[in-house]
Every structure is written in C-alpha cells, then in structure tokens.
Design a protein around this motif. Structure first.
Motif, mmCIF file in Angstrom:
data_model
loop_
_atom_site.group_PDB
_atom_site.id
_atom_site.type_symbol
_atom_site.label_atom_id
_atom_site.label_comp_id
_atom_site.label_asym_id
_atom_site.label_seq_id
_atom_site.Cartn_x
_atom_site.Cartn_y
_atom_site.Cartn_z
ATOM 1 N N LEU A 49 0.792 -1.386 -0.151
ATOM 2 C CA LEU A 49 0.325 -0.119 0.014
ATOM 3 C C LEU A 49 0.874 1.339 -0.092
ATOM 4 C CD1 LEU A 49 -2.669 -0.619 2.387
ATOM 5 C CD2 LEU A 49 -3.028 -0.101 0.075
ATOM 6 N N LEU A 50 0.301 2.330 -0.683
ATOM 7 C CA LEU A 50 0.999 3.327 -0.864
ATOM 8 C C LEU A 50 0.334 4.352 0.433
ATOM 9 C CD1 LEU A 50 2.920 5.410 -2.349
ATOM 10 C CD2 LEU A 50 1.051 6.245 -3.590
ATOM 11 N N GLN A 64 0.575 12.847 11.028
ATOM 12 C CA GLN A 64 0.043 11.448 10.814
ATOM 13 C C GLN A 64 0.383 10.762 9.504
ATOM 14 O OE1 GLN A 64 -3.938 11.158 11.889
ATOM 15 N NE2 GLN A 64 -3.813 12.710 13.219
ATOM 16 N N PRO A 65 0.454 9.448 9.411
ATOM 17 C CA PRO A 65 0.595 8.622 8.275
ATOM 18 C C PRO A 65 -0.811 8.490 7.555
ATOM 19 C CG PRO A 65 1.688 7.528 10.163
ATOM 20 C CD PRO A 65 0.912 8.819 10.541
ATOM 21 N N ALA A 66 -0.955 8.686 6.219
ATOM 22 C CA ALA A 66 -2.400 8.627 5.738
ATOM 23 C C ALA A 66 -2.260 8.061 4.178
ATOM 24 C CB ALA A 66 -2.776 10.071 5.675
ATOM 25 N N PHE A 67 -3.192 7.837 3.682
ATOM 26 C CA PHE A 67 -3.534 7.670 2.248
ATOM 27 C C PHE A 67 -3.253 9.126 1.578
ATOM 28 C CE2 PHE A 67 -6.318 4.268 3.816
ATOM 29 C CZ PHE A 67 -5.525 3.188 3.619
ATOM 30 N N PRO A 68 -2.626 8.993 0.417
ATOM 31 C CA PRO A 68 -2.640 10.499 -0.342
ATOM 32 C C PRO A 68 -4.256 10.549 -0.678
ATOM 33 C CG PRO A 68 -1.314 8.780 -1.508
ATOM 34 C CD PRO A 68 -2.098 7.884 -0.218
ATOM 35 N N GLY A 69 -4.253 11.936 -0.504
ATOM 36 C CA GLY A 69 -5.743 12.399 -0.895
ATOM 37 C C GLY A 69 -5.889 14.067 -0.295
ATOM 38 N N ARG A 142 6.145 2.688 0.652
ATOM 39 C CA ARG A 142 5.278 1.588 0.173
ATOM 40 C C ARG A 142 5.393 0.544 1.053
ATOM 41 N NH1 ARG A 142 6.261 0.008 -6.165
ATOM 42 N NH2 ARG A 142 4.642 -1.356 -5.497
ATOM 43 N N VAL A 143 4.341 0.213 1.743
ATOM 44 C CA VAL A 143 4.281 -0.661 3.144
ATOM 45 C C VAL A 143 3.615 -1.955 2.700
ATOM 46 C CG1 VAL A 143 3.502 -1.014 5.398
ATOM 47 C CG2 VAL A 143 4.118 1.277 4.421
#
Length: 217
Positions: A49-50, A64-69, A142-143
C-alpha cells in the motif's frame, strides 16, 4: 502491462458494502467533500500500500501517516479523479499507471467535517514516488501488506479520555492509526490477510492526545 489481479477485484467487490462504524456515518447533508486513494501495488514481497506521512505543524493531521488525498475540487470530474490527482500532487505517482478498481462507502470525519470517498486503485505500472508536496508531505512509503498483517506490528490506540479504541500499525518507522488505521484494519479482514493477534501489554497501547500519541501506562 499488469492487469488488475483477481484478489484485488474480489476485494473491491467486497469493500463496496463494508460496514461503516457508527461514528463515521455521513450526515444527511453538509461536510466538505474529499477523496483518498488506497493504492495497491505488488513487489516480490506481495501486495503493498502507498502511504504518506504528513509534515509536523500542519493545521490538520500533523505528522500522521495517511493515504494520499484531499479535497475534491470543482475541476475534478469525480471523487476517483480527485483521489488520483491528489496522489500525483503529493507523491509524484504517474496517473497513467494507475487503474481505479472501486470505491468504499463514504466515511465522515466529524472532527474535521470531511466527507471522504475512499477510492481503491491498482498500481499497474508503478512509478518512482517521493514527498512531492514539500509543504504538506514529509515522507512517502510503500508498505507491504504482510507487515501490516504481522501481529508483532499491531497495536491499539485510545482516542482521548473516552472508551473508544482503534487499530494501529507500527510499520516503516510510522505509527498508522485513526481513519487510515480503521480502513486498513477492515481491508485486512476482507482480503483474508488478517492474522490472530492480541495486545501483549501496556506498551502496545497508545492514547491519542492533542500533542500526538503517547504510550498508555
């Protein structure tokens, strides 16, 4: 070209009707429309996951870590287009290599008044990524899904002084929690990746405070 794998197509079908936690049900009206891109790729370690890590000092979601958006703009023809555009602006991912495969139910974040459309994507042709928006993004990762599913990396996060707890993940030097952690937790279950785990002690529990996360105990 890498066509959408069967496991992701099945995940997209299941995710369309995944349960929405009661506190995240969108109101009948109101809220600022936004979208995030849940972008799956694949490496020699399997699906990944990105994720981005937001810069410290931001007004919302600092560090915070997050999804792009981000917010859906008037020029965006759809939430899907907005999610891909934001991913390009924040990480440098090339849109031509991204296929949209589905969308999760809309979610509501009451503390920031955002209505969020989570968009599922397949990274058909992965491109180099980086912290392209240096004003908002500190790092890009990329996790591997395997690391997110590993019980050794799972923790619980308590929100404020109340009884609410949520899932967290310690991966790639980040502690992923909150909205992003909730979605990942649900996708791990739907995708058949979830493994049995338990909190082993107080050091595995964190509390969300205005100053950030701190261990409980």
């Amino acid at each position: 070209m890498n066509s959408t794998p069967l496991w992701l197509s099945a995940l997209a079908d299941a995710a369309r009707t995944m349960p929405v936690p009661e506190p995240m049900h969108p109101p009948a009206r109101g809220g600022r429309e936004s979208a995030v891109l849940i972008l799956f790729g694949e490496t020699d370690r399997g699906p990944d996951l990105l994720l981005i890590q937001r810069k410290e000092g931001l007004r919302r979601h600092a560090g915070q870590p997050a999804f792009p958006g981000g917010r859906i703009e008037l020029t965006d023809p759809s939430p899907e287009a907005a999610a891909v555009r934001e991913a390009e602006e924040e990480t440098g991912a090339i849109p031509a290599g991204i296929d949209v495969v589905g969308r999760l139910p809309e979610l509501y974040l009451s503390f920031s008044d955002f209505r969020v459309a989570p968009v599922l994507g397949w990274w058909r042709e992965p491109s180099e990524v980086r912290a392209a928006d240096i004003d908002e993004v500190a790092a890009v990762s990329r996790v591997p899904v395997a690391d997110l599913a590993d019980p050794a990396n799972r923790v619980k996060v308590r929100y404020g002084d109340g009884p609410m707890w949520g899932p967290g993940f310690r991966v790639d030097g980040m502690l992923v929690w909150g909205f992003t952690g909730q979605i990942i937790d649900g996708l791990l279950a739907l995708g058949g990746w979830e493994l049995p785990w338990r909190v082993r002690g107080l050091t595995d529990e964190f509390e969300a405070t205005p100053q950030g996360l701190r261990p409980v105990g």
